[in-house]
Scaffold this active site. Structure first.
Site, PDB file in Angstrom:
ATOM      1  N   ILE A  56      12.816   8.121 -40.358  1.00 58.30           N
ATOM      2  CA  ILE A  56      11.461   7.515 -40.655  1.00 58.30           C
ATOM      3  C   ILE A  56      10.906   7.545 -39.240  1.00 58.30           C
ATOM      4  O   ILE A  56      11.352   6.996 -38.325  1.00 58.30           O
ATOM      5  CB  ILE A  56      11.298   6.299 -41.223  1.00 58.30           C
ATOM      6  N   VAL A  57       9.296   7.938 -39.137  1.00 58.27           N
ATOM      7  CA  VAL A  57       8.851   7.911 -38.028  1.00 58.27           C
ATOM      8  C   VAL A  57       7.597   7.154 -38.218  1.00 58.27           C
ATOM      9  O   VAL A  57       6.802   7.479 -39.014  1.00 58.27           O
ATOM     10  CB  VAL A  57       8.443   9.301 -37.450  1.00 58.27           C
ATOM     11  N   ASP A 111       5.267  16.048 -46.803  1.00 58.00           N
ATOM     12  CA  ASP A 111       5.643  16.526 -45.650  1.00 58.00           C
ATOM     13  C   ASP A 111       4.847  17.710 -45.175  1.00 58.00           C
ATOM     14  O   ASP A 111       4.336  18.023 -44.061  1.00 58.00           O
ATOM     15  CB  ASP A 111       7.243  16.307 -45.082  1.00 58.00           C
ATOM     16  N   THR A 121      36.979  26.589 -30.987  1.00 59.32           N
ATOM     17  CA  THR A 121      36.361  26.263 -32.396  1.00 59.32           C
ATOM     18  C   THR A 121      35.038  25.460 -32.185  1.00 59.32           C
ATOM     19  O   THR A 121      34.124  25.741 -32.956  1.00 59.32           O
ATOM     20  CB  THR A 121      37.257  25.444 -33.072  1.00 59.32           C
TER      21      THR A 121
END
Length: 263
Positions: A12-13, A109, A184
């Protein structure tokens, strides 16, 4: 001052504007178990840290892609500010001409990013958002939102690979020094990070072919700073695109209410 909240699956911004000036942003994890009271305390703490009290804020607006949290966060903003926030969704005026099968189903968004990008960048335009998901939104030369591409984000791909393969570990998202890994971990990082960059390059090319012209491209999202520098195409990153879109939508709806009140 205006409070803006962009609610994504991972983060959450929170932002605060004074006029057109974004004073600050604060990022917190998206927690579906938190109550409205708990989020309200988190919001108040973030505001207090920056010397801002509820009395300084005229209102708030939020866009959420986590439907279960939307009413919780709406309550939290009311508890923190004493004001009910505007929630981006059906019935809210955005000024965006959406040409989709079901315009009401378009993620908020994508809407707020498109509103800001269309106002600040030349058309036609593709907005690339790199978060939990990768989304590429197309806006044509007439300013119409004509469609999207949605794919798994790099963090989702890396986690799925580790979960599905017993011998593969969980890895952090960072670019190895070379594309061809010699162990890996570096091989997985290369596949997820360089793979995401290659996917963005390839999808942009195919979208432009369908749109029939080259496009302005702008990127945003929490992973844009990691992935976009690895793209072969030069793409500007605007990390505050959603904040700016929320401000524009709030002002458009506030202006509408003021005009109604003056009549």
């Amino acid at each position: 001052m205006l409070l803006t909240l962009s609610v994504e699956n991972t983060n959450i911004v929170l932002g605060v504007f004074q006029g057109e000036n974004l004073l600050f942003t604060s990022r917190m994890a998206t927690d579906r178990t938190r109550t409205g009271d708990e989020y309200a305390i988190a919001f108040r703490n973030a505001l207090t840290f920056h010397g801002i009290g509820p009395e300084n804020l005229e209102g708030g607006i939020l866009a959420s892609v986590v439907p279960a949290l939307t009413p919780v966060l709406r309550e939290a903003v009311f508890l923190a500010l004493g004001k009910i926030p505007l929630v981006v969704g059906p019935g809210v005026k955005t000024g965006l001409n959406i040409h989709m099968d079901n315009p009401a189903a378009l993620g908020s968004d994508l809407v707020v990013n498109a509103v800001a990008a269309a106002a600040e960048y030349s058309l036609p335009l593709i907005v690339v958002e790199l978060d939990t998901a990768v989304t590429l939104s197309a806006i044509d030369g007439k300013g119409r939102f004509v469609g999207t591409v949605i794919a798994p984000g790099a963090s989702v791909a890396a986690a799925a690979l580790a979960d599905a393969c017993d011998q593969l570990p969980k890895v952090s998202l960072e670019a190895p020094r070379e594309v061809i890994g010699k162990n890996t971990v570096d091989s997985m990082r290369s596949g997820t990070v360089y793979g995401a960059a290659a996917m963005v390059d390839g999808l942009l090319e195919r979208m432009e072919t369908q749109m029939g012209s080259s496009c302005t491209v702008v990127a945003t999202g929490s992973l844009a700073g990691i992935i976009i520098p690895l793209c072969r195409r030069e793409i500007p990153v605007d990390v505050h695109l959603s904040m700016k879109g929320l401000r524009r939508i709030y002002e458009k709806n506030t202006e509408k209410r003021r005009k109604v009140g003056e009549e």
